[in-house]
Design a protein around this motif. Sequence first.
Motif, PDB file in Angstrom:
ATOM      1  N   ARG A  54      -1.635  -2.928  -3.052  1.00  0.00           N
ATOM      2  CA  ARG A  54      -0.988  -3.238  -1.803  1.00  0.00           C
ATOM      3  C   ARG A  54      -0.034  -2.154  -1.671  1.00  0.00           C
ATOM      4  O   ARG A  54       0.632  -1.908  -2.710  1.00  0.00           O
ATOM      5  CB  ARG A  54      -0.489  -4.674  -1.559  1.00  0.00           C
ATOM      6  N   LEU A  55       0.260  -1.538  -0.593  1.00  0.00           N
ATOM      7  CA  LEU A  55       1.508  -0.769  -0.383  1.00  0.00           C
ATOM      8  C   LEU A  55       2.936  -1.643  -0.270  1.00  0.00           C
ATOM      9  O   LEU A  55       2.701  -2.769   0.596  1.00  0.00           O
ATOM     10  CB  LEU A  55       1.284   0.146   1.119  1.00  0.00           C
ATOM     11  N   ARG A  56       3.959  -1.031  -0.783  1.00  0.00           N
ATOM     12  CA  ARG A  56       4.929  -2.036  -0.799  1.00  0.00           C
ATOM     13  C   ARG A  56       5.824  -1.232   0.033  1.00  0.00           C
ATOM     14  O   ARG A  56       6.178   0.028   0.010  1.00  0.00           O
ATOM     15  CB  ARG A  56       5.335  -2.259  -2.067  1.00  0.00           C
TER      16      ARG A  56
END
Length: 56
Positions: A54-56
């Motif tokens: 996931r992109l954070r």
Amino acid sequence: MPAGMQAAGEAMHRSASRPAVEAQNSGATGDLKPGVQALAQMTATCVACHAGYRLR
């Protein structure tokens, strides 16, 4: 791209054609279960990748 992410993507691409093949087969056999199972397996590979990366 991390190696694990690349492997998950490759697994999804390998499994992506199976639902279409099973859908064609169900036209001849009338059995929808193999197509639904193939779609569920393909979706599971998508979910696993998205859960892990996931992109954070």
